[in-house]
Enzyme design. Sequence first.
Site, PDB file in Angstrom:
ATOM      1  N   GLU A   1     -14.299  -6.613   1.798  1.00 11.54           N
ATOM      2  CA  GLU A   1     -13.803  -6.099   0.698  1.00 11.54           C
ATOM      3  C   GLU A   1     -12.833  -7.115  -0.222  1.00 11.54           C
ATOM      4  OE1 GLU A   1     -12.084  -1.903  -1.518  1.00 11.54           O
ATOM      5  OE2 GLU A   1     -11.360  -2.725   0.700  1.00 11.54           O
ATOM      6  N   TRP A   2     -12.832  -7.362  -0.968  1.00 13.84           N
ATOM      7  CA  TRP A   2     -12.021  -8.290  -1.854  1.00 13.84           C
ATOM      8  C   TRP A   2     -11.161  -7.318  -2.696  1.00 13.84           C
ATOM      9  CZ3 TRP A   2     -12.622 -12.491  -6.208  1.00 13.84           C
ATOM     10  CH2 TRP A   2     -11.254 -12.876  -6.564  1.00 13.84           C
ATOM     11  N   ARG A   3      -9.968  -6.968  -2.084  1.00 13.58           N
ATOM     12  CA  ARG A   3      -9.129  -6.190  -3.048  1.00 13.58           C
ATOM     13  C   ARG A   3      -8.302  -6.863  -3.819  1.00 13.58           C
ATOM     14  NH1 ARG A   3      -6.725  -0.960  -1.570  1.00 13.58           N
ATOM     15  NH2 ARG A   3      -5.476  -1.433  -3.237  1.00 13.58           N
TER      16      ARG A   3
ATOM     17  N   ARG B   1      -8.569  -1.873  -7.543  1.00 10.02           N
ATOM     18  CA  ARG B   1      -7.932  -0.634  -7.192  1.00 10.02           C
ATOM     19  C   ARG B   1      -6.790  -0.472  -8.313  1.00 10.02           C
ATOM     20  NH1 ARG B   1     -10.946   2.010  -6.408  1.00 10.02           N
ATOM     21  NH2 ARG B   1     -11.344   1.515  -4.224  1.00 10.02           N
TER      22      ARG B   1
ATOM     23  N   HIS C   1     -10.477   8.488  -6.010  1.00 17.59           N
ATOM     24  CA  HIS C   1      -9.457   8.484  -4.817  1.00 17.59           C
ATOM     25  C   HIS C   1      -8.272   9.404  -5.430  1.00 17.59           C
ATOM     26  CE1 HIS C   1     -11.355   4.610  -4.073  1.00 17.59           C
ATOM     27  NE2 HIS C   1     -10.610   4.607  -3.274  1.00 17.59           N
TER      28      HIS C   1
ATOM     29  N   LYS D   1     -18.032   7.097  -3.127  1.00 18.46           N
ATOM     30  CA  LYS D   1     -17.103   6.925  -2.308  1.00 18.46           C
ATOM     31  C   LYS D   1     -15.784   8.004  -2.679  1.00 18.46           C
ATOM     32  CE  LYS D   1     -13.167   4.110  -0.654  1.00 18.46           C
ATOM     33  NZ  LYS D   1     -12.402   2.815  -1.075  1.00 18.46           N
TER      34      LYS D   1
ATOM     35  N   SER E   1      -5.022  -1.242   4.047  1.00 18.25           N
ATOM     36  CA  SER E   1      -5.127  -1.189   2.676  1.00 18.25           C
ATOM     37  C   SER E   1      -4.918   0.450   2.389  1.00 18.25           C
ATOM     38  CB  SER E   1      -6.275  -1.607   2.316  1.00 18.25           C
ATOM     39  OG  SER E   1      -7.685  -0.860   2.244  1.00 18.25           O
TER      40      SER E   1
ATOM     41  N   GLN F   1      -5.315   4.103   7.926  1.00 15.27           N
ATOM     42  CA  GLN F   1      -6.570   2.877   8.511  1.00 15.27           C
ATOM     43  C   GLN F   1      -6.156   2.483   9.823  1.00 15.27           C
ATOM     44  OE1 GLN F   1      -7.377  -0.787   6.194  1.00 15.27           O
ATOM     45  NE2 GLN F   1      -8.251   0.337   5.107  1.00 15.27           N
TER      46      GLN F   1
END
Length: 229
Positions: A33-35, A65, A121, A146, A207, A211
């Site tokens: 995942e490229w945040r 995000r 989220h 998600k 992230s 986690q």
Amino acid sequence: MRRTKIVVPIMLTELTELEKVSVSDYLSADIVEWRADFLSADDIFEMAPKFFEKFKESKILFTLRTVREGGNIQVSEKKYLQILQEILKFEPDYIDVEYFSHGPSFAALKNYREKIVLSYHNFDEVPTDLTSRLIKMHEEGTAFVKVAVMPERECDVLDLLQITRDMTLEYGNHFISMAMGDLGRLSRISGYLTGSCWTFAGLENSSAPGQISLKETVEILDLLENELA
């Protein structure tokens, strides 16, 4: 063989940091995942061709995000859409779209449903209307739906697990759910029970609160899921 796919975020804050990233560190991940929300829009555009070239052998999820959903970038609707449209030119496997924060952008990107991870989220609570939100998101027909929410007590985690299981049984296996924080860690490794099909693990820096590391996630899921595949 594991059922749950492991996604590992990469959060870069400067253009020069990409050179220091070792692709081999991510070989245990199913998806990278490229945040990108720790970079400016201009830096995202400049890094994009290099990032996709470097990880050309990996499945890539692009995520921008926003602050409203716990991220690091605050942009207008127009700029949010512009960034996602530019990234789509590099043909990422998946692209995250914040449904309730950026509905107009999702509407403009509906032709890319097969790539979209439609996300929500909530860093404050497990909302009482979570099931209705999930149904609304599911009805948009994207690749995945998600949700990440913040539990206040143990029963919130159990509620999320049950909701995820119910949604999977009713609508199919394309839901991704997690309860954040230490209290919610169980939700990150229980996909074989609930049907949540991805989990997110940190290489070094996490992230999201709660986690689990990539190494630990691989070990736990191999133990829990290998005999079930």
